[in-house]
Each structure stands twice: as C-alpha cells, then as structure tokens.
Design a protein around this motif. Structure first.
Motif, short mmCIF file in Angstrom:
data_model
loop_
_atom_site.label_atom_id
_atom_site.label_comp_id
_atom_site.label_asym_id
_atom_site.label_seq_id
_atom_site.Cartn_x
_atom_site.Cartn_y
_atom_site.Cartn_z
N ASN A 60 1.00 -1.21 -0.01
CA ASN A 60 -0.16 -0.01 0.14
C ASN A 60 0.81 1.30 0.04
O ASN A 60 2.13 0.98 -0.10
N ALA A 61 0.35 2.23 0.21
CA ALA A 61 0.99 3.79 0.17
C ALA A 61 2.39 3.71 1.16
O ALA A 61 3.29 4.12 0.97
N GLN A 62 1.84 3.17 2.38
CA GLN A 62 3.16 2.98 3.37
C GLN A 62 4.24 2.09 3.01
O GLN A 62 5.29 2.52 3.16
N VAL A 63 3.85 0.93 2.52
CA VAL A 63 4.94 0.05 1.93
C VAL A 63 5.75 0.72 0.87
O VAL A 63 6.64 0.60 0.79
N LEU A 64 5.13 1.22 -0.09
CA LEU A 64 5.64 1.74 -1.05
C LEU A 64 6.63 2.99 -0.71
O LEU A 64 7.70 3.10 -1.29
N SER A 65 6.14 3.72 0.23
CA SER A 65 7.01 4.91 0.65
C SER A 65 8.24 4.24 1.34
O SER A 65 9.49 4.90 1.09
N VAL A 66 8.24 3.34 2.07
CA VAL A 66 9.41 2.62 2.69
C VAL A 66 10.25 2.19 1.70
O VAL A 66 11.66 2.31 1.65
N LEU A 67 9.56 1.35 0.44
CA LEU A 67 10.57 0.87 -0.56
C LEU A 67 11.24 1.88 -1.25
O LEU A 67 12.42 1.72 -1.86
N GLU A 68 10.55 3.06 -1.51
CA GLU A 68 11.36 4.16 -1.87
C GLU A 68 12.51 4.64 -1.40
O GLU A 68 13.45 4.86 -1.99
N GLU A 69 12.45 4.58 0.17
CA GLU A 69 13.26 4.98 0.97
C GLU A 69 14.47 3.87 0.76
O GLU A 69 15.79 4.37 0.74
N LEU A 70 14.32 2.53 0.79
CA LEU A 70 15.39 1.37 0.41
C LEU A 70 15.92 1.81 -0.95
O LEU A 70 17.16 1.48 -0.97
N ALA A 71 15.26 1.99 -2.00
CA ALA A 71 15.56 2.46 -3.13
C ALA A 71 16.80 3.48 -3.22
O ALA A 71 18.05 3.10 -3.76
N LYS A 72 16.51 4.39 -2.29
CA LYS A 72 17.27 5.65 -2.23
C LYS A 72 18.74 5.29 -1.44
O LYS A 72 19.79 5.69 -1.58
#
Length: 528
Positions: A60-72
């Motif tokens: 969901n939006a929360q998981v995607l947000s953390v995945l974005e942090e992981l990518a960075k």
C-alpha cells in the motif's frame, strides 16, 4: 555522491520495512469498495506496449513509501548508472557488465580493449545482418548450390535457454507476418540422445550449425560439435561449409578455418545476459531476418531506459525488484512462480530460472563475506492454462505462500481462433488468468475445510496486446533489470557464477580417471 556497498540488514530503511510485515491484506484491498480504483492506480507503463500491474501485491502507500526509501538508501539508480557507464561491477571476475550496451547507450562512451564498445557491438550486429541476408538471398549456399533451410544452435546454459525461449516466442508471429526465413533447432544437453534426435530430424546438407562458446572450450558444447560433425560427414558434406561460430576474439574458434564465419562477443556479457548479443542475434537473424532482431533490441533498449527513472512508481523493473525483496526478506516467501498465459512463452520460465537463480543464488556479499539474510528465490513456472492442471493446487492451498508473476496478452499471434460456447479460445485464456489473480488474492470461504481458500496469495501481472519482437525484447530487459536491482539490494555480485564450476571440475576429474573414495564409487555405478 560516492557509492556505498552495504549489506541489506545494515540499512535503516530495511529495518523500517521489517516492521510492516503482514501489514497489508490484498484480499481486503481488492474486494473492498476501492478495488477497481486500486487496479487502475497500481499500474506502470512499460516499453513494447506492455504494462506492469501490481494491484494484487501486498503493498500500500505506506509500504511503497518505505520501498522508495530503500531504493534511495541502497543507491540503486546510482549503481545502475555506474554499471552502464562502465564501472567494474562484476567484482568476482573484475569485469564491466555491458549487456544493456548491446541494445543502446544509456550513458557515456564505454572504452575497453582499445575500442568503443557500443561501436564494437553495432559492428557485430551489422556483420550478422549481412551474413543472414546473404544466406536468405542465396549468396551463401551449400556445397550442392542449394539454399540453407534450417539453422541449428549448439550451446548450453545462456547459449541455449534465452535464444531458444525467444525463438519459440516469435516463431508463430514470424510465420503470420511473413518474416519467417528458416527453421531453427537447438542442441544443448551433452546427453547424446539430444543431438541424435535433432540431427535425425533435419536435412543435414541444408542446415547451418551455430557453435556458441565464448571461451571456445566449453566441454559439453565441443562434445556436441564433434557429434554433429560426424553426422555432417556421414551426409557427405564438409563441416567447415556448414558451421559458424559465436565466440570471443581471443578464443581458438575465432579465426579457425573450420567455420564459415565467426561473430564476436566479449567477457563483459554474461551467458544468461547474452540473448542481445551474437548468441541470440545470429540464430534470430537467420530464422526471422535481421529486422526482427533489430526490433527485439529496440524493445529491450526502450525498457532499459525506463529503469533509469528515479520514481519507483514509474520504474517497473525497480518496483518489481523492491516488492520481490519485500516478499523474500520480510514476508518470508521462498519462491516465485512465473506463469505466462501464452504458449509462445513456453520456455520463458526456464530462461528466467537461469537468469535469476544463477545471478542471485549467492550466500556471500560482493566482498566475499557471509551474509545473514536470504537472497534469490527459487523460480519455476509453466504456461497457463497447463499449470492450472499441474501445480496450482499447491499454489492455492499449500502451506507455503508463493508469489506469482502472471504474463498475458489480449491477442494471439496467428489470428486463428474459433468460437465455442459464445467465446473464443483467446477470450477463455484471458478469462482464466483474470480469474486466477482474484482467486489467489481473495480466496473463498467455505465450511468444508477441503474447499476453503485462504487467499492472500500475492501476484503481479505484465500484460500487452501480443507477443512480438518489440514486446519480447522489453519483457526480457524487464527481468534482467529486476534481477540486477535485487542483486544491488542484497549487496551480492549478480554477474559471476562460481556455483556452476565445481561440478565441471569434478567431472573432468572423473573423465581423467584419477579419483578415489566416494567419487570413484559413484562413477563406478554409472560409467561402464
């Protein structure tokens, strides 16, 4: 910014991601009032007319947000940029990784071996195109002055799996679009029954054989070459007039008079990433014509370009990789099923097995240090609907949750179909994949435990109009880039394969006869 290579479990974003385990119910998301909206929004355009939809994934939006942090935090785009600009990313073999450069230039010029590598690759593609054109127009004939009608590739591993999968993917399309030039066959297994079956099924005098070995020393391939040469001689032909080589410029095959022509690759192209090189280019250009191979490369190049996008919601390979890491390292799912609802992709799961498992089946990091987390999943698959009558029982009701990768198309390749019970076969095929996505995700309640489906089986869907040269190129590049990004996240080297070497060494020991103990005992059971 300098690039840092850190283990996954040292990243703050990964620790945050771990706290989100089992936080999303895909059944609740899809069966709720916003289910249709989710299907529309959780979707990313790909190249080649494809789309990646991840609405049935447990995010969901929360998981995607953390995945974005992981990518960075993992610096995934910076590492990709370093790769395509020619940094030494394959640390195990101290080599650059340049398979994307085979189909397009994503960054600056890459110089190696005293040449511009992009220009080198383009030149080899032109040589293959010219050779194929001469075969097709009759400038190159067999010893009797007859046109060649069949091409047969001799190779193993990446020299077989990818090219075979792509040939099968495009065979019916080429026939329907009047670009089919020659039948193609493949010999890979050192089991003599493989080569014998192929050689017995073709017209040897009208066949060109392609020997594929980068080093020119691959035992299985050279064994099969000798086997085939025996068939050629018995057919009254000269093997040197029937064979070409795809190899490196430094191999013993490169300037040998035993071959009509030689096309070159280099050490910067790993076998499982070599379909865009002469390994795939020679046989695909001969079978379908050079333009089909060029269109295949264009589709791959366009998909490579999407992998540069910094927004994970617009970068399908990056997001697919991140979700896969979440499923493997947080949700704890051990395997992934690749399920193409297209007979054209019948061997595509087999290619992805090698691509993924040979690349990311590692237990030490890039520096040779033991890691304490799991890496690549087990990959398996079969075309739908065949798989539904094989292993879907375990996928639906087994004790392990297996993430699913569906691939589907709205049109078939031949244009031929029939209407039975008010719908065509193609419509029935698409109805099946649609139903399976929802069945896996949402399940079904039932008082009878044997008929109860828990659901919460996550899946993604890659879909398009039709399997064609551009779309199969894009599909291949998507998975190559997904595997690359996951290797970066796990801090492993996805571009060497020491795991395949030990068995080869021991096999030579057995054949040399210098063995004892259990090795000799097992050999005695089989070798008479």
């Amino acid at each position: 910014m300098a690039i840092s290579w850190n283990n996954l479990d040292k990243l703050e974003s990964f620790k945050k991601l771990q706290s989100l385990k089992n936080s999303v119910s895909v059944a609740k998301e899809l069966s709720g009032p916003d289910g249709a909206k989710r299907v529309a929004e959780y979707s990313i355009p790909m190249a080649g007319g494809l789309t990646y939809n991840y609405a049935a994934k447990q995010v969901n939006a929360q998981v995607l947000s953390v995945l974005e942090e992981l990518a960075k935090e993992s610096q995934l785009l910076e590492k990709f940029e370093a790769l395509y600009n020619g940094d030494v990313i394959n640390t195990g073999e101290n080599r650059m990784v340049l398979h994307q450069l085979l189909r397009g230039q994503l960054g600056k010029d890459v110089m190696a071996d005293g040449v511009n590598k992009r220009e080198f690759y383009i030149n080899e593609q032109k040589k293959m195109a010219d050779f194929a054109a001469k075969v097709h127009n009759g400038e190159i004939l067999n010893e009797k002055g007859e046109k060649f009608t069949t091409v047969c590739q001799i190779g193993i591993g990446g020299s077989d799996l990818g090219p075979r999968a792509i040939y099968l993917a495009l065979e019916n399309w080429a026939k329907a679009n009047n670009t089919f030039k020659m039948d193609a066959k493949f010999i890979s297994n050192v089991d003599p029954d493989d080569a014998a079956a192929v050689c017995s099924s073709i017209d040897i005098p009208k066949t060109i054989f392609i020997l594929v070995s980068k080093s020119g020393t691959t035992l299985e391939t050279l064994t099969n070459e000798s086997f085939v040469k025996d068939f050629i001689v018995k057919a009254g032909c000269n093997p040197s007039k029937h064979m070409i080589a795809v190899t490196s410029e430094t191999s013993p095959l490169a300037k040998s008079p035993d071959y009509l022509a030689a096309f070159f690759m280099d050490d910067y192209i790993g076998g499982r990433y070599s379909s865009s090189s002469g390994v795939g280019g020679a046989i695909l250009s001969l079978a379908f014509g050079p333009k089909v191979f060029a269109d295949f490369l264009d589709g791959a190049a366009a998909e490579d370009a999407t992998a540069k996008n910094a927004d994970i919601r617009k970068n399908p390979a990056l997001l697919d990789a991140l979700i896969g890491v979440y499923e493997r390292n947080v949700q704890g799912y051990p395997s992934t099923a690749v399920l193409p609802y297209s007979q054209a992709l019948s061997r595509f799961p087999a290619h992805l097995q090698q691509l993924d498992m040979e690349s990311n089946g590692k237990s030490v990091n890039r520096f040779g240090e033991k890691i304490s987390y799991v890496t690549g999943p087990v990959i398996f698959g079969e075309p739908g609907t065949n798989g539904q009558h094989s292993f879907y029982q375990l996928l639906h009701q087994g004790t392990d949750i297996v993430p699913l990768q569906f691939i589907a198309y709205s049109e078939n390749q031949t244009g031929k179909d029939v209407v039975i019970e008010d719908s065509t076969s193609q419509k029935k095929l698409c109805a099946n994949v649609t139903a399976q996505i929802i069945a896996f995700a949402c399940g079904k309640d039932n008082e009878n435990p044997n008929k109860f489906f828990a659901g919460e089986r996550p899946s993604s869907l890659i879909y398009g109009k039709q399997v064609n040269p551009t779309s199969i190129g894009a599909l291949l590049a998507h998975f190559e880039n997904k595997v690359m990004f996951q290797g970066f996240i796990w801090n492993i080297n996805s571009f060497d394969q020491e795991g395949v070497q030990l068995g080869k060494v021991l096999a030579k020991t057995v054949l040399g006869g210098k063995m004892d103990g259990a090795l000799k005992a097992f050999a005695d059971l089989l070798i008479k």
